[in-house]
Design an enzyme around this catalytic site. Sequence first.
Site, PDB file in Angstrom:
ATOM      1  CB  CYS A  96      16.549 -25.591 -35.200  1.00 13.93           C
ATOM      2  SG  CYS A  96      16.845 -26.480 -36.728  1.00 13.93           S
ATOM      3  CG  ASP A  97      16.599 -21.175 -30.107  1.00 15.60           C
ATOM      4  OD1 ASP A  97      16.543 -21.977 -29.154  1.00 15.60           O
ATOM      5  OD2 ASP A  97      16.148 -20.018 -30.055  1.00 15.60           O
ATOM      6  CB  SER A  98      11.761 -21.202 -33.148  1.00 15.80           C
ATOM      7  OG  SER A  98      12.062 -22.098 -34.185  1.00 15.80           O
ATOM      8  CE  LYS A 151      18.843 -24.491 -28.200  1.00 17.05           C
ATOM      9  NZ  LYS A 151      17.404 -24.394 -28.547  1.00 17.05           N
ATOM     10  N   GLY A 180      16.547 -19.841 -36.202  1.00 19.82           N
ATOM     11  CA  GLY A 180      17.962 -19.908 -36.534  1.00 19.82           C
ATOM     12  C   GLY A 180      18.372 -21.337 -36.812  1.00 19.82           C
TER      13      GLY A 180
END
Length: 212
Positions: A75-77, A55, A112
């Site tokens: 970010c990624d969750s 991203k 992340g």
Amino acid sequence: MRVVLASASPARLAVLRAAGLDPLVERSDVDEDALLATMPEATTGELVTMLAGAKATTVARQIAGDHPDALVIGCDSMLHIDGTSVGKPADAAEARQRWKAMAGRTGELVTGHAVLRLAEGEIDRVAEGHATTTVRFGEPTDAELTAYLATGEPLAVAGAFTLDGLGGWFVEGIHGDPSNVIGISLPLVRRLLAGVGVSPVQLWAREPQRTG
């Protein structure tokens, strides 16, 4: 130095603004399912870090012309529970099923992070990592769960819950960084910024708000 948040998440934006930053928001159109399919054996931490990097890289390329010396944060969750990594539920039925499975139990919210520093329009430095916070879930009644699902909030977030929104009523406690559960870990971002040669105090648009 322009800070760019590679996420449309209002919760992540709110965390950064409360911490003194005023980021530009740019959403990426990364095909997450296609990327996840390339890493079937990866851990949750590896998956979310990979997605965060994808991203951030996509957005960095989008904004490089207008902001050639920017900092991009991606970010990624996902929620790791019962040996499975889950993101946003597809629909209310799936969200209900997840809540029935996790009520009264604990799971790990893993986010992340990727920080990219541009120089003259090119990605010059990269720092990546992930943070994990243990979440202890409450046990909403059937009526409470139905009301919560009707708000639509669980459909927009990883794990079908929030800490800082309506879902906070149904979280009994956490162990670890609370901002990570919201979607962006300030302690980790500070370390990643250091990795690309920046301190957060250099990015403050104003003095952070204080309460009390």
